[in-house]
Design an enzyme around this catalytic site. Sequence first.
Site, short mmCIF file in Angstrom:
data_model
loop_
_atom_site.label_atom_id
_atom_site.label_comp_id
_atom_site.label_asym_id
_atom_site.label_seq_id
_atom_site.Cartn_x
_atom_site.Cartn_y
_atom_site.Cartn_z
N ASP A 51 0.87 -1.17 0.00
CA ASP A 51 0.00 0.00 0.00
C ASP A 51 0.91 1.23 0.00
O ASP A 51 2.08 1.15 0.41
CB ASP A 51 -0.89 0.01 1.25
CG ASP A 51 -2.15 0.86 1.08
OD1 ASP A 51 -2.03 2.09 1.03
OD2 ASP A 51 -3.24 0.28 0.99
N ASP A 78 3.70 2.03 -4.54
CA ASP A 78 2.68 2.66 -5.37
C ASP A 78 2.43 1.75 -6.57
O ASP A 78 3.35 1.54 -7.38
CB ASP A 78 3.16 4.04 -5.82
CG ASP A 78 2.10 4.84 -6.57
OD1 ASP A 78 1.20 4.22 -7.19
OD2 ASP A 78 2.17 6.08 -6.57
N ASN A 105 -6.58 -5.49 -5.46
CA ASN A 105 -7.57 -4.67 -4.76
C ASN A 105 -7.33 -3.16 -4.87
O ASN A 105 -8.27 -2.38 -4.81
CB ASN A 105 -7.59 -5.08 -3.29
CG ASN A 105 -8.38 -4.11 -2.42
OD1 ASN A 105 -9.60 -4.06 -2.49
ND2 ASN A 105 -7.67 -3.33 -1.61
N TYR A 170 -12.51 6.12 -13.04
CA TYR A 170 -12.63 4.96 -12.17
C TYR A 170 -13.61 3.94 -12.76
O TYR A 170 -13.31 2.74 -12.82
CB TYR A 170 -13.13 5.43 -10.80
CG TYR A 170 -13.48 4.33 -9.82
CD1 TYR A 170 -12.49 3.71 -9.05
CD2 TYR A 170 -14.80 3.93 -9.62
CE1 TYR A 170 -12.81 2.72 -8.14
CE2 TYR A 170 -15.12 2.94 -8.70
CZ TYR A 170 -14.13 2.34 -7.97
OH TYR A 170 -14.45 1.36 -7.07
N LYS A 174 -12.86 0.10 -13.96
CA LYS A 174 -13.53 -1.04 -13.34
C LYS A 174 -14.26 -1.90 -14.37
O LYS A 174 -14.32 -3.12 -14.23
CB LYS A 174 -14.50 -0.55 -12.25
CG LYS A 174 -13.80 -0.02 -11.01
CD LYS A 174 -12.98 -1.10 -10.33
CE LYS A 174 -12.37 -0.64 -9.03
NZ LYS A 174 -11.60 -1.70 -8.34
N VAL A 203 -19.95 -0.09 -0.46
CA VAL A 203 -19.52 -0.66 0.81
C VAL A 203 -19.23 0.45 1.82
O VAL A 203 -18.55 1.43 1.50
CB VAL A 203 -18.27 -1.54 0.62
CG1 VAL A 203 -17.90 -2.24 1.94
CG2 VAL A 203 -18.50 -2.57 -0.48
N THR A 205 -17.10 1.47 3.97
CA THR A 205 -15.76 1.53 4.56
C THR A 205 -15.61 2.83 5.33
O THR A 205 -16.41 3.77 5.18
CB THR A 205 -14.68 1.48 3.47
OG1 THR A 205 -14.80 2.64 2.63
CG2 THR A 205 -14.83 0.22 2.61
#
Length: 263
Positions: A51, A78, A105, A170, A174, A203, A205
């Site tokens: 991460d 990265d 992920n 994004y 996806k 979700v 989070t």
Amino acid sequence: MTAAADAGADRFARYPSLAGRVAFVSGGATGLGAEFVTQLAAQGVEVAFTDIDTEHGEALVREVAAAGLPEPWFAPCDVRDVPALQRVIGEAAAARGPITVLVNNAANDTRHPYTELDAEAFDDRIAVNLRHHLFAIQAVAPMMREQGGGSIINLGSISAHADFIGMVGYITAKAGIEGLTRTMARELGPDRIRVNCLIPGWVLTERQLREHITPADLETIRQKQCLAEPVVPADLARMLLWLASDDSAACTGQQWVVDGGWL
């Protein structure tokens, strides 16, 4: 209850085939990724993750170990830096053993008006949300082949199927992950390497709650989903464990939706 403590709850399934395996998770320091790291460790998996968030990554290692689970291996990276990502995957395998579970992920769903995107910014959205999936697969496929197979799980998004706006880079990325999943399942199937796409709904989070979700959004979730309860990270992790395990040995090239019935 912490994620590490909840991961060991007795009422959920255990997968003996996962014990002792080595998994690599990108974007594993927070959110869904942290849940995946913790839940895999609770199954006896040797988990390595990367991460850009070093602080939370190191904190997660301590939290998981303190819960009595196998201590994860962590290195900052990265994922847009492909040589660095492939190097970290190699280092993880050298430290913990051949990787037979890959969880692609890492992502960034920062909102942006399409009118403000230039070519460089669009390419960056593709790099952080899609491109690294392929190059992580390149790095793990040879070791999976040598081990007689493996499981690759790519994280898609409900946004590629529903009526979301304001994050065109994004969403485009996806959608591409679904195509990547299908073709790589064909490419790697002869080596008993399975490739599936796990598609989360909206979700809850910590980041989503902190930066994006409003009371109006919670009402939208209730109206769109068949189930009233919001989707939480553990819901995705339980599907991911099944896909990683031998229980799903005949499943590849598919989209697995965990969205409370939104789609």
